[in-house]
Write a protein that holds these residues in place. Structure first.
Motif, mmCIF file in Angstrom:
data_model
loop_
_atom_site.group_PDB
_atom_site.id
_atom_site.type_symbol
_atom_site.label_atom_id
_atom_site.label_comp_id
_atom_site.label_asym_id
_atom_site.label_seq_id
_atom_site.Cartn_x
_atom_site.Cartn_y
_atom_site.Cartn_z
ATOM 1 N N ILE A 1 0.859 -1.195 0.000
ATOM 2 C CA ILE A 1 0.000 0.000 0.000
ATOM 3 C C ILE A 1 0.887 1.235 0.000
ATOM 4 O O ILE A 1 1.795 1.363 0.820
ATOM 5 N N SER A 2 0.603 2.154 -0.922
ATOM 6 C CA SER A 2 1.373 3.403 -0.988
ATOM 7 C C SER A 2 0.536 4.552 -0.446
ATOM 8 O O SER A 2 -0.690 4.448 -0.308
ATOM 9 N N ILE A 3 1.193 5.651 -0.176
ATOM 10 C CA ILE A 3 0.532 6.835 0.368
ATOM 11 C C ILE A 3 -0.555 7.357 -0.574
ATOM 12 O O ILE A 3 -1.591 7.840 -0.140
ATOM 13 N N GLU A 4 -0.347 7.199 -1.878
ATOM 14 C CA GLU A 4 -1.333 7.681 -2.865
ATOM 15 C C GLU A 4 -2.624 6.875 -2.831
ATOM 16 O O GLU A 4 -3.661 7.335 -3.298
ATOM 17 N N ASP A 5 -2.574 5.646 -2.287
ATOM 18 C CA ASP A 5 -3.757 4.778 -2.221
ATOM 19 C C ASP A 5 -4.728 5.203 -1.112
ATOM 20 O O ASP A 5 -5.890 4.788 -1.117
ATOM 21 N N LEU A 6 -4.255 5.981 -0.147
ATOM 22 C CA LEU A 6 -5.034 6.242 1.069
ATOM 23 C C LEU A 6 -6.005 7.405 0.931
ATOM 24 O O LEU A 6 -5.735 8.369 0.240
ATOM 25 N N HIS A 7 -7.153 7.274 1.634
ATOM 26 C CA HIS A 7 -8.103 8.379 1.723
ATOM 27 C C HIS A 7 -8.817 8.324 3.080
ATOM 28 O O HIS A 7 -8.904 7.275 3.710
ATOM 29 N N TYR A 8 -9.301 9.485 3.486
ATOM 30 C CA TYR A 8 -9.990 9.645 4.770
ATOM 31 C C TYR A 8 -11.421 9.127 4.658
ATOM 32 O O TYR A 8 -12.120 9.415 3.689
ATOM 33 N N LEU A 9 -11.864 8.347 5.670
ATOM 34 C CA LEU A 9 -13.218 7.781 5.681
ATOM 35 C C LEU A 9 -14.197 8.538 6.577
ATOM 36 O O LEU A 9 -15.355 8.694 6.238
ATOM 37 N N GLY A 10 -13.736 8.935 7.762
ATOM 38 C CA GLY A 10 -14.631 9.573 8.732
ATOM 39 C C GLY A 10 -14.102 9.350 10.134
ATOM 40 O O GLY A 10 -13.009 8.803 10.322
ATOM 41 N N SER A 11 -14.910 9.745 11.127
ATOM 42 C CA SER A 11 -14.428 9.691 12.505
ATOM 43 C C SER A 11 -15.420 9.001 13.439
ATOM 44 O O SER A 11 -16.610 8.886 13.139
ATOM 45 N N LEU A 12 -14.886 8.558 14.568
ATOM 46 C CA LEU A 12 -15.655 7.921 15.630
ATOM 47 C C LEU A 12 -15.139 8.501 16.941
ATOM 48 O O LEU A 12 -13.925 8.517 17.184
ATOM 49 N N THR A 13 -16.042 9.011 17.769
ATOM 50 C CA THR A 13 -15.654 9.604 19.049
ATOM 51 C C THR A 13 -16.082 8.678 20.181
ATOM 52 O O THR A 13 -17.208 8.163 20.176
ATOM 53 N N THR A 14 -15.166 8.476 21.116
ATOM 54 C CA THR A 14 -15.428 7.589 22.249
ATOM 55 C C THR A 14 -15.242 8.344 23.558
ATOM 56 O O THR A 14 -14.260 9.052 23.732
ATOM 57 N N ARG A 15 -16.201 8.150 24.452
ATOM 58 C CA ARG A 15 -16.083 8.621 25.838
ATOM 59 C C ARG A 15 -15.703 7.398 26.652
ATOM 60 O O ARG A 15 -16.455 6.429 26.702
ATOM 61 N N ARG A 16 -14.512 7.443 27.265
ATOM 62 C CA ARG A 16 -13.896 6.248 27.844
ATOM 63 C C ARG A 16 -13.600 6.427 29.325
ATOM 64 O O ARG A 16 -13.172 7.486 29.767
ATOM 65 N N LYS A 17 -13.804 5.339 30.073
ATOM 66 C CA LYS A 17 -13.374 5.245 31.471
ATOM 67 C C LYS A 17 -12.542 3.971 31.596
ATOM 68 O O LYS A 17 -12.906 2.936 31.040
ATOM 69 N N GLU A 18 -11.414 4.063 32.311
ATOM 70 C CA GLU A 18 -10.503 2.921 32.470
ATOM 71 C C GLU A 18 -10.179 2.713 33.943
ATOM 72 O O GLU A 18 -9.937 3.679 34.657
ATOM 73 N N VAL A 19 -10.156 1.437 34.356
ATOM 74 C CA VAL A 19 -9.672 1.092 35.700
ATOM 75 C C VAL A 19 -8.760 -0.125 35.603
ATOM 76 O O VAL A 19 -8.917 -0.956 34.711
ATOM 77 N N GLU A 20 -7.812 -0.200 36.529
ATOM 78 C CA GLU A 20 -6.948 -1.383 36.637
ATOM 79 C C GLU A 20 -7.695 -2.393 37.503
ATOM 80 O O GLU A 20 -8.257 -2.045 38.541
ATOM 81 N N TYR A 21 -7.707 -3.652 37.040
ATOM 82 C CA TYR A 21 -8.437 -4.697 37.759
ATOM 83 C C TYR A 21 -7.759 -6.039 37.484
ATOM 84 O O TYR A 21 -7.646 -6.443 36.327
ATOM 85 N N GLN A 22 -7.288 -6.695 38.520
ATOM 86 C CA GLN A 22 -6.634 -8.004 38.424
ATOM 87 C C GLN A 22 -5.557 -8.045 37.326
ATOM 88 O O GLN A 22 -5.584 -8.891 36.447
ATOM 89 N N GLN A 23 -4.639 -7.120 37.375
ATOM 90 C CA GLN A 23 -3.520 -6.995 36.429
ATOM 91 C C GLN A 23 -3.969 -6.832 34.969
ATOM 92 O O GLN A 23 -3.250 -7.195 34.036
#
Length: 193
Positions: free
Chosen positions: A110-132
């Motif tokens: 795949i070359s740089i000329e092959d690429l194009h933008y599709l769109g976006s996805l926004t995520t609201r995220r919460k993270e916790v550590e749990y059992q390693q």
């Protein structure tokens, strides 16, 4: 090279199930992180045909270009940092070569000329550590869709499976076959066209 193997397990949730897990683990005590993924593809869907995905993620005012590829233990992620200006050029289909990612793209033909933008996805995220592991609750918005998801990121397949099953069982939530965000994004894009 900036690479890592990502081992993660996912389960789509209803909003009620999301709230159940939110109460089960100490998510109230952690900061909400908002991140946006900007997705790219080759004109002939060559990335998708290789099981790969290319995105720019904006998180905490940091911009990262990431190529995800299948790997026997999970996903191989290759990263390059971008400036905000570079990211905006990419979104305008004015891509510039970034060393780590383009080495991997070249191997896929795949070359740089092959690429194009599709769109976006926004995520609201919460993270916790749990059992390693890192347990993540995501609320994602894209096109006219929104979804809720549990993710467990682990250092091994065994640890990840154990923790996600334990959480689902404790919260009385069925295991569901769950596509990753890029696949859900593709489906929503096709449905919106």
């Amino acid at each position: 090279m900036s690479q890592e193997i990502e081992i993660e397990f996912k389960n789509l949730l209803t909003e009620v199930e999301y709230d159940r897990i939110y109460q089960f683990l100490p998510f109230k005590s952690v900061e909400l992180i908002e991140q946006t993924n900007y997705y790219f593809e080759a004109g002939d869907l060559k990335l998708k045909s290789h099981g790969a995905a290319l995105r720019i993620r904006k998180k905490n005012d940091q911009w990262t270009l990431t190529l995800k590829q299948p790997h026997e233990d999970g996903l191989l992620e290759t990263h390059d940092s971008l400036t905000e200006e570079e990211a905006n050029l990419w979104i305008q289909n004015k891509m510039m070569v970034k060393t780590n990612v383009f080495k991997q793209l070249h191997e896929l033909g795949i070359s740089i000329e092959d690429l194009h933008y599709l769109g976006s996805l926004t995520t609201r995220r919460k993270e916790v550590e749990y059992q390693q592991t890192t347990v993540v609750l995501d609320h994602s918005l894209y096109y006219d869709k929104e979804d809720y998801e549990l993710e467990v990121e682990a250092s091994s397949q065994t640890a990840g499976k154990k923790v996600i099953r334990e959480i689902l069982e404790a919260c009385n939530i069925p295991e569901r076959e769950t596509d990753n965000k890029i696949k859900r994004f593709y489906k929503a894009k096709v449905q919106s066209e």
